[in-house]
Design an enzyme around this catalytic site. Sequence first.
Site, PDB file in Angstrom:
ATOM      1  N   SER A  61       0.178  -1.980  13.701  1.00 48.95           N
ATOM      2  CA  SER A  61      -0.038  -3.345  14.192  1.00 48.95           C
ATOM      3  C   SER A  61      -0.123  -3.385  15.714  1.00 48.95           C
ATOM      4  O   SER A  61       0.435  -2.524  16.413  1.00 48.95           O
ATOM      5  CB  SER A  61       1.103  -4.248  13.733  1.00 48.95           C
ATOM      6  OG  SER A  61       1.211  -4.225  12.334  1.00 48.95           O
TER       7      SER A  61
HETATM    8  N1  SAH Z   1       4.233  -1.993  10.460  1.00 51.94           N
HETATM    9  C1  SAH Z   1       3.201  -1.041  10.200  1.00 51.94           C
HETATM   10  C2  SAH Z   1       2.015  -1.723   9.566  1.00 51.94           C
HETATM   11  C3  SAH Z   1       1.287  -0.846   8.660  1.00 51.94           C
HETATM   12  S1  SAH Z   1      -0.040  -1.601   7.806  1.00 51.94           S
HETATM   13  C4  SAH Z   1       2.792  -0.359  11.488  1.00 51.94           C
HETATM   14  O1  SAH Z   1       2.816  -1.004  12.526  1.00 51.94           O
HETATM   15  O2  SAH Z   1       2.404   0.802  11.455  1.00 51.94           O
HETATM   16  C5  SAH Z   1       0.720  -2.115   6.318  1.00 51.94           C
HETATM   17  C6  SAH Z   1       1.217  -1.037   5.396  1.00 51.94           C
HETATM   18  O3  SAH Z   1       1.642  -1.681   4.206  1.00 51.94           O
HETATM   19  C7  SAH Z   1       0.187   0.001   4.980  1.00 51.94           C
HETATM   20  O4  SAH Z   1       0.648   1.266   5.323  1.00 51.94           O
HETATM   21  C8  SAH Z   1       0.099  -0.160   3.456  1.00 51.94           C
HETATM   22  O5  SAH Z   1      -0.074   1.060   2.763  1.00 51.94           O
HETATM   23  C9  SAH Z   1       1.454  -0.778   3.147  1.00 51.94           C
HETATM   24  N2  SAH Z   1       1.523  -1.500   1.881  1.00 51.94           N
HETATM   25  C10 SAH Z   1       0.609  -2.327   1.329  1.00 51.94           C
HETATM   26  N3  SAH Z   1       1.066  -2.802   0.156  1.00 51.94           N
HETATM   27  C11 SAH Z   1       2.291  -2.256  -0.038  1.00 51.94           C
HETATM   28  C12 SAH Z   1       3.267  -2.349  -1.076  1.00 51.94           C
HETATM   29  N4  SAH Z   1       3.078  -3.084  -2.153  1.00 51.94           N
HETATM   30  N5  SAH Z   1       4.418  -1.656  -0.930  1.00 51.94           N
HETATM   31  C13 SAH Z   1       4.646  -0.880   0.160  1.00 51.94           C
HETATM   32  N6  SAH Z   1       3.756  -0.745   1.162  1.00 51.94           N
HETATM   33  C14 SAH Z   1       2.597  -1.425   1.068  1.00 51.94           C
END
Ligand code: SAH
Length: 217
Positions: A61
């Site tokens: 993000s």
């Molecule tokens: N806070 C993180 C954001 C990553 S993007 C950062 O700054 O790096 C969001 C993430 O949510 C992705 O890696 C995706 O694989 C994960 N995601 C999506 N659906 C999910 C679920 N049901 N359970 C766990 N993770 C999930």
Amino acid sequence: MDYAVARRRMVESQIIRRSITDQSVIDALLKTPRHLFVDEGLRPHAYSDASLPIGEKQTISQPYMVAAMTAALGLEGGERILEIGTGSGYQTAVLSHLVSRVYTIERIATLAGRARRVFDQLSLTNVNLKVGDGTVGWKDQAPFDGIIVTAGAPEIPTEFLDQLDVGAPLVVPVGPLDQQILLRLVRTEDGRFSREELMDCRFVPLIGETGWMDNGC
Ligand code: SAH
């Protein structure tokens, strides 16, 4: 490249200038080496005002969004926080400096593995990371003092509301795939929830067992 200088500039121009004044959040951002959470080729961009690809069609993000979501949790220290969507692990690491324990769930094992290695490298010992479907929360560790969802859901996931302690916030992007609103819901003593709209945002989708949270959540 001097990453500490880039990090300080990032905090000044992207965070403080946009009116995030919570000193503990600012300190946590200054302590967290964002460049370690992206691929080597992207490191020169690690402190730019943007989200960046981390592979598997996912993103780390934008720093401002991480700061705003962290501030929205209203942390005082000592909390147990649940994060859904570990991704790169950057938001997790920022939280780990502010609370007593972060429980974080990532559905893509390769991303979780990478995040875990960076947590080890930084000696973050108060993070519990699990690979799996976060849409069900983390029942055996509930209730939490706060829940942060870093992927967009079409509706407010009720499972997360059930796992909040009284007075605890859920910070979650809710809305259609291409545009969501960041919501803050707080469980009140009478078992209801206050609701506040924080800002427009755009996250990668929260994927449940059968797709984009379309399983009745
Ligand atoms: N806070 C993180 C954001 C990553 S993007 C950062 O700054 O790096 C969001 C993430 O949510 C992705 O890696 C995706 O694989 C994960 N995601 C999506 N659906 C999910 C679920 N049901 N359970 C766990 N993770 C999930």
